[in-house]
Design a protein around this motif. Structure first.
Motif, short mmCIF file in Angstrom:
data_model
loop_
_atom_site.label_atom_id
_atom_site.label_comp_id
_atom_site.label_asym_id
_atom_site.label_seq_id
_atom_site.Cartn_x
_atom_site.Cartn_y
_atom_site.Cartn_z
N MET A 117 0.83 -1.21 0.00
CA MET A 117 0.00 0.00 0.00
C MET A 117 0.86 1.26 0.00
SD MET A 117 -1.55 0.12 3.86
CE MET A 117 -0.48 -0.03 5.29
N LEU A 118 2.03 1.22 0.66
CA LEU A 118 2.90 2.39 0.67
C LEU A 118 3.58 2.59 -0.67
CD1 LEU A 118 4.49 2.07 4.22
CD2 LEU A 118 2.45 3.33 3.51
N ALA A 119 3.97 1.48 -1.32
CA ALA A 119 4.55 1.59 -2.66
C ALA A 119 3.52 2.11 -3.65
CB ALA A 119 5.09 0.23 -3.10
N ALA A 120 2.29 1.60 -3.54
CA ALA A 120 1.23 2.04 -4.45
C ALA A 120 0.89 3.51 -4.23
CB ALA A 120 -0.01 1.17 -4.24
N ALA A 126 -0.01 10.93 -2.73
CA ALA A 126 -0.18 10.72 -1.30
C ALA A 126 -1.65 10.48 -0.96
CB ALA A 126 0.37 11.91 -0.51
N PRO A 127 -2.27 9.45 -1.55
CA PRO A 127 -3.69 9.22 -1.28
C PRO A 127 -3.99 8.78 0.14
CG PRO A 127 -2.79 7.40 -2.54
CD PRO A 127 -1.73 8.47 -2.51
N LEU A 128 -2.95 8.37 0.88
CA LEU A 128 -3.14 7.97 2.28
C LEU A 128 -2.60 9.05 3.22
CD1 LEU A 128 -2.01 4.23 1.95
CD2 LEU A 128 -4.29 5.20 1.62
N GLY A 129 -2.68 10.30 2.77
CA GLY A 129 -2.08 11.41 3.51
C GLY A 129 -2.82 11.82 4.76
N HIS A 130 -4.05 11.36 4.93
CA HIS A 130 -4.84 11.65 6.14
C HIS A 130 -5.19 10.30 6.77
CE1 HIS A 130 -7.18 14.18 8.77
NE2 HIS A 130 -8.33 13.62 8.43
N ASP A 131 -6.10 10.27 7.70
CA ASP A 131 -6.49 9.00 8.32
C ASP A 131 -6.94 8.00 7.25
OD1 ASP A 131 -6.03 10.23 10.72
OD2 ASP A 131 -8.14 10.60 11.18
N PHE A 132 -6.50 6.75 7.39
CA PHE A 132 -6.90 5.73 6.43
C PHE A 132 -7.00 4.38 7.11
CE2 PHE A 132 -2.29 5.49 6.40
CZ PHE A 132 -2.02 4.14 6.26
N ALA A 133 -7.64 3.45 6.44
CA ALA A 133 -7.80 2.09 6.95
C ALA A 133 -7.23 1.10 5.94
CB ALA A 133 -9.28 1.78 7.19
N THR A 134 -6.77 -0.02 6.43
CA THR A 134 -6.26 -1.09 5.59
C THR A 134 -7.12 -2.33 5.81
OG1 THR A 134 -4.03 -0.21 5.85
CG2 THR A 134 -4.22 -2.44 5.00
N LEU A 135 -7.73 -2.83 4.75
CA LEU A 135 -8.62 -3.98 4.87
C LEU A 135 -8.26 -5.02 3.82
CD1 LEU A 135 -10.53 -1.14 5.11
CD2 LEU A 135 -12.16 -2.84 5.88
N SER A 136 -8.54 -6.27 4.15
CA SER A 136 -8.43 -7.36 3.19
C SER A 136 -9.83 -7.78 2.78
CB SER A 136 -7.69 -8.55 3.80
OG SER A 136 -7.79 -9.68 2.95
N LEU A 137 -10.04 -7.95 1.49
CA LEU A 137 -11.34 -8.41 1.01
C LEU A 137 -11.46 -9.93 1.00
CD1 LEU A 137 -12.34 -6.02 -1.93
CD2 LEU A 137 -12.71 -5.79 0.54
N SER A 138 -10.41 -10.62 1.41
CA SER A 138 -10.48 -12.08 1.48
C SER A 138 -11.36 -12.51 2.65
CB SER A 138 -9.09 -12.68 1.65
OG SER A 138 -9.18 -14.07 1.92
N ASP A 139 -12.28 -13.44 2.39
CA ASP A 139 -13.12 -13.96 3.46
C ASP A 139 -12.66 -15.35 3.91
OD1 ASP A 139 -13.89 -15.38 1.23
OD2 ASP A 139 -16.04 -15.10 1.52
N ASN A 140 -11.39 -15.66 3.69
CA ASN A 140 -10.86 -16.93 4.16
C ASN A 140 -10.80 -17.00 5.69
OD1 ASN A 140 -10.41 -18.00 1.59
ND2 ASN A 140 -8.35 -17.13 1.45
N LEU A 152 -18.10 -0.11 5.06
CA LEU A 152 -19.07 0.98 5.18
C LEU A 152 -18.75 1.88 6.36
CD1 LEU A 152 -22.36 -0.95 4.32
CD2 LEU A 152 -20.99 0.54 2.83
N ALA A 153 -18.24 1.31 7.45
CA ALA A 153 -17.89 2.12 8.61
C ALA A 153 -16.74 3.07 8.27
CB ALA A 153 -17.51 1.22 9.79
N CYS A 154 -15.73 2.56 7.57
CA CYS A 154 -14.58 3.40 7.21
C CYS A 154 -14.98 4.47 6.20
CB CYS A 154 -13.47 2.54 6.64
SG CYS A 154 -12.73 1.41 7.85
N ALA A 155 -15.79 4.08 5.22
CA ALA A 155 -16.25 5.06 4.24
C ALA A 155 -17.10 6.13 4.91
CB ALA A 155 -17.04 4.36 3.14
N GLY A 156 -17.98 5.72 5.81
CA GLY A 156 -18.84 6.67 6.50
C GLY A 156 -18.07 7.62 7.40
N ALA A 157 -16.90 7.16 7.88
CA ALA A 157 -16.08 8.00 8.74
C ALA A 157 -15.15 8.92 7.95
CB ALA A 157 -15.25 7.13 9.68
N GLY A 158 -15.22 8.86 6.62
CA GLY A 158 -14.41 9.75 5.79
C GLY A 158 -12.97 9.32 5.65
N MET A 159 -12.71 8.01 5.76
CA MET A 159 -11.34 7.52 5.68
C MET A 159 -11.05 6.93 4.30
SD MET A 159 -11.30 5.53 9.35
CE MET A 159 -9.55 5.16 9.33
N ALA A 160 -9.86 7.20 3.78
CA ALA A 160 -9.39 6.48 2.60
C ALA A 160 -9.13 5.03 3.01
CB ALA A 160 -8.11 7.12 2.07
#
Length: 261
Positions: A117-120, A126-140, A152-160
């Motif tokens: 995510m930092l390389a990307a 600097a798309p992660l320049g403010h508060d952000f969350a890191t999530l995995s979409l894998s449901d394993n 939805l919680a992260c999006a609703g809180a205004g986080m990248a």
């Protein structure tokens, strides 16, 4: 106990992302454990010190490496990116907690690395320049309902958000569903970055709006960044645009006289 297990982050791809600490740790190892593509980065195919396993065998891999370290060996456990971000550091800690008391006496070194995510993010601004969350979409390892709730919680809180494991052959539908759910709460103009092979020679960075984002733009080598509604695109002549999220929350720009500060 003289044994040592080093959980080493190799970075996202090319050798230039390997830290000096990681290089020193690799040079001191007697054995190299990991998923095949990661082991291939640092050990020749015919090297007898390599022990390769599938990417869904993290627990068994950690146990085997700990048993070898308990016999006095210096063992390297290899992870792409950073070992603490959806990688082997947590798996090793889990096995130490569950395993014999002797494993707690081992020297355990977690060697950080540059995460995907930092390389990307650096590749496009600097798309992660403010508060952000890191999530995995894998449901394993967790139910899809929980993934949706967190999105939805992260999006609703205004986080990248940086989304790991967005799609695979076994999970072809989840990114599409995630994008649909995010469209329910975010502006259609929200920026979405598809970073394929970030940090490698074949790196590809594509930025679109949430309205135009499609799951087909990602594959197993892609990391997806969902901007917040404050994330901006700065056009530049003869250069790629800069995508960034301001450091400040709306109404708190330190350079604006009437900011609430």
């Amino acid at each position: 106990m003289s044994g040592r297990l080093m959980v080493i982050g190799l970075g996202p791809g090319e050798a230039r992302y390997l830290t000096t600490q990681a290089a020193d740790a690799l040079a001191s190892a007697d054995w190299f454990y990991g998923y095949g593509p990661y082991v291939d980065r640092v050990v020749a195919p015919d090297d007898p010190r390599r022990v390769v396993s599938d990417n869904r065998e993290e627990g068994a891999r950690a146990r085997e490496a700990l048993m070898l370290a308990a016999r006095g060996e210096c063992v390297a456990m290899l992870s792409g990116g950073d070992p603490g971000v959806f990688a082997m550091a947590s798996a090793v800690c889990e096995q130490i907690e569950r395993g014999p008391q002797a494993w707690r006496a081992l020297t355990i070194d977690i060697v950080p690395g540059v995460s995907a995510m930092l390389a990307a993010a650096a590749a496009c601004g600097a798309p992660l320049g403010h508060d952000f969350a890191t999530l995995s979409l894998s449901d394993n390892l967790k139910p899809w309902a929980l993934i949706e709730r967190r999105l939805l919680a992260c999006a609703g809180a205004g986080m990248a958000m940086a989304l790991y494991n967005p799609i695979s052959k076994a999970r072809p539908w989840q990114l599409g569903v995630a994008l649909e759910r995010l469209r329910e709460v975010l502006s259609p103009e929200t920026l979405v970055i598809f970073a394929r092979a970030a940090g490698r020679a074949d790196e590809q960075i594509t930025t679109v709006t949430l309205e135009k984002a499609r799951a087909e733009q990602a594959d197993m080598a892609t990391l997806v960044i969902i901007g917040s509604e404050e994330t901006r695109r700065v056009e530049r002549p003869d250069q790629a645009p800069l995508i960034y999220t301001p450091r400040f929350a709306p109404g708190h720009d330190p350079e604006t006289p009437d900011s609430k500060g």
